[in-house]
Design a protein around this motif. Sequence first.
Motif, PDB file in Angstrom:
ATOM      1  N   GLU A 219       0.678  -1.310  -0.241  1.00 24.67           N
ATOM      2  CA  GLU A 219       0.139   0.006   0.034  1.00 24.67           C
ATOM      3  C   GLU A 219       0.862   1.346  -0.149  1.00 24.67           C
ATOM      4  OE1 GLU A 219      -2.652  -0.995   3.288  1.00 24.67           O
ATOM      5  OE2 GLU A 219      -0.936  -0.576   4.775  1.00 24.67           O
ATOM      6  N   ASN A 220       2.064   1.157   0.604  1.00 21.93           N
ATOM      7  CA  ASN A 220       2.942   2.250   0.657  1.00 21.93           C
ATOM      8  C   ASN A 220       3.375   2.656  -0.945  1.00 21.93           C
ATOM      9  OD1 ASN A 220       2.873   2.587   3.298  1.00 21.93           O
ATOM     10  ND2 ASN A 220       4.938   1.697   3.630  1.00 21.93           N
TER      11      ASN A 220
ATOM     12  N   TYR B 215       1.854   1.469  -3.635  1.00 19.43           N
ATOM     13  CA  TYR B 215       0.809   2.011  -4.396  1.00 19.43           C
ATOM     14  C   TYR B 215       0.401   3.224  -4.236  1.00 19.43           C
ATOM     15  CZ  TYR B 215      -3.548   1.034  -6.925  1.00 19.43           C
ATOM     16  OH  TYR B 215      -4.660   1.115  -7.831  1.00 19.43           O
ATOM     17  N   ALA B 216       0.061   3.763  -2.804  1.00 14.77           N
ATOM     18  CA  ALA B 216      -0.330   5.329  -2.357  1.00 14.77           C
ATOM     19  C   ALA B 216       0.700   6.097  -3.390  1.00 14.77           C
ATOM     20  CB  ALA B 216      -0.135   5.403  -1.144  1.00 14.77           C
ATOM     21  N   LYS B 217       2.097   6.014  -3.125  1.00  7.68           N
ATOM     22  CA  LYS B 217       3.053   7.057  -3.772  1.00  7.68           C
ATOM     23  C   LYS B 217       3.083   6.817  -5.241  1.00  7.68           C
ATOM     24  CE  LYS B 217       5.891   6.692   0.120  1.00  7.68           C
ATOM     25  NZ  LYS B 217       6.761   5.669   1.002  1.00  7.68           N
TER      26      LYS B 217
ATOM     27  N   ALA C 296       0.570   5.556  -7.745  1.00  7.03           N
ATOM     28  CA  ALA C 296      -0.836   4.809  -7.969  1.00  7.03           C
ATOM     29  C   ALA C 296      -0.853   5.017  -9.715  1.00  7.03           C
ATOM     30  CB  ALA C 296      -1.779   5.661  -7.251  1.00  7.03           C
TER      31      ALA C 296
ATOM     32  N   LYS D 251      -0.636  -5.189   2.635  1.00  2.00           N
ATOM     33  CA  LYS D 251      -0.308  -4.380   3.440  1.00  2.00           C
ATOM     34  C   LYS D 251       1.055  -4.371   3.714  1.00  2.00           C
ATOM     35  CE  LYS D 251      -4.351  -4.513   6.616  1.00  2.00           C
ATOM     36  NZ  LYS D 251      -5.367  -5.358   7.384  1.00  2.00           N
TER      37      LYS D 251
ATOM     38  N   SER E  31      10.779   8.444  -3.682  1.00  2.00           N
ATOM     39  CA  SER E  31       9.975   8.373  -2.381  1.00  2.00           C
ATOM     40  C   SER E  31      10.557   7.587  -1.365  1.00  2.00           C
ATOM     41  CB  SER E  31       8.681   7.809  -2.641  1.00  2.00           C
ATOM     42  OG  SER E  31       8.801   6.453  -3.043  1.00  2.00           O
TER      43      SER E  31
END
Lengths: 345, 345
Positions: free
Chosen positions: B39-40, B42-44, B46, B58, B160
């Motif tokens: 999720e990290n 993916y969030a940064k 996407a 997760k 990131s």
Amino acid sequence: MTTKKITFSSQTVSYYFDSSLDQLGQLTAPDNTFIITDENIYAKHARRFKNWRTIVLKAGEEFKVQATVDAIVEELIEAGADRKTFLVGVGGGVVTDITGYVASIYMRGIQVGFVPTTILAMVDASIGGKNGIDVGIYKNMVGLIRQPSFLLYDYSLLKSLPKEEWINGFAEIIKHACIKDAAMFGLLEQHKLSAFQKDKDLLNQLIQRNALLKSKVVQQDEFEQGDRKLLNFGHTLGHAIENSYELSHGQAVALGMVVAAALSAEYRKFKDVARVVDLIEKYGLPTFAAFDAAKAMQVMQSDKKRVKDVIHYVLLDKPGKGVVVPLSVQQIEPIVTRLSQPSNL
Amino acid sequence: MTTKKITFSSQTVSYYFDSSLDQLGQLTAPDNTFIITDENIYAKHARRFKNWRTIVLKAGEEFKVQATVDAIVEELIEAGADRKTFLVGVGGGVVTDITGYVASIYMRGIQVGFVPTTILAMVDASIGGKNGIDVGIYKNMVGLIRQPSFLLYDYSLLKSLPKEEWINGFAEIIKHACIKDAAMFGLLEQHKLSAFQKDKDLLNQLIQRNALLKSKVVQQDEFEQGDRKLLNFGHTLGHAIENSYELSHGQAVALGMVVAAALSAEYRKFKDVARVVDLIEKYGLPTFAAFDAAKAMQVMQSDKKRVKDVIHYVLLDKPGKGVVVPLSVQQIEPIVTRLSQPSNL
């Protein structure tokens, strides 16, 4: 005892035919080894496990799941099993599949040997290195191809094998005859089950012939790019109906072989459907049963052998000559539907 | 972009250095592929996953467990993934370890590629085919050695990456220098971390040098019978304390390298403990920390690399020359105990 060795891509497998579990200590040291077996085998042959550290599983395909793998891994960790530990699976296909799988993944792989205790395991399940567990209704959805170090055959362990399990194993023997060995097809037509049960030499020859037949097919195509697929004869439909109807593996494969024979008649001009059906019947296996054809087609399309919408179906050109044929769902469905209603054969 | 190919026992791995995630479609078709990420990431990033079917995990080592594997397998089954499906792990070592493991066992093995997104994964974790999951406090207790089809390096994904993760990765770079590459040891002494962060060409050269160094060590000893063990420099103690003290992998390895350097001084007449300690410090890594030496010894003895009571410890003869030495628990314990109290260095 007869010893054979067959070399696969990254492992030579030793086959000890007509041997004894009591010889196991010559292959692996007790203080370095864990035997994995099930409660049925353990109850019937407890004496033969003394001096060995033994992990006893609940018996049955329903325990061939990740939870059992988790439990074995925990037990091995607690007992201090390390990379030099040897696992030996003593049992039928469920035990050898789980044992082979755990040995493949524990500490990135430890050594393993098998002592098959059923006809099915002796001629098929314990040979070729495929291991795995079921996920939901899907058989062997998770697993690996990895060869054991040895296979030890002790026919005295068959004394406690129920007749239906003998029959179960002969389904795979008939399969081998159909796809690769016309002479064995004839031999099976000549004899009957009780002859193999009574005559240890006849049995030993048959077991060896089948174990080596399967081993050589696998050896030439270990990772199932081609010829190994022949071994799926009867299994495409077999797997699709096995779990839904509480059929034994042999019964499911027998019904699958009849369907495959009928498909062979349709698409390969196969002329001996009746001989295949007769042989299956002779060894106490079912040839027709009512089943839900639509559901079977659905499961077949989710089977791991499926690649997109084509199913690579194993058909026969003649007894002893199997062939892999890509069939569309549309080609398969009418014949599966017809044979799912026994009155329609 | 620079392409290299290295052939392992049963797989040739293609390395695409200084490439881009946007090129992934040239390596595998979107309709046949699942990306696994966390999720990290993916969030940064996407935007870069659009058009790809993506399974988002997760984030964190605590999810590198069987339950995560079970969830991915179920998702693949539901989505109809078959033997031709390609998995691509985009992330750090946790993601590539899990992705590699699932690809190894799903339907007895499907193809996999990695896009490492941390320095640690780029130079170490995603290279060499080792995959696996943790069981309780034991890291990678279950897993396999199986090579991916490709590694794609996209340095823009490092934008990131937090500074502590840069530092984390440099622990393995220092390790590589210590065991195999005296010239790189000197290069690292010459520069500092910020130079590699700012200068993409310098970074690209360093990443390639490390990725290929590790790949070649692995290539010559894929199944860890000999030289591959050198890569465990700093890891014997590192793994033993990593989980107990919430240290990063790099921090744990750094502490482990200091202990291994001290053991090298004791048992191999290694003269450059101070240079190793200085280099580790220079890249922002810890060199001493208080820890429970008795507990660390206990975990070390349960580590999967243990064979009975001897621990094969990686020591240094000089910078750039690692050597595997069997040490008894009795030889190791006093030095581990001494260094577990920082005032005692």
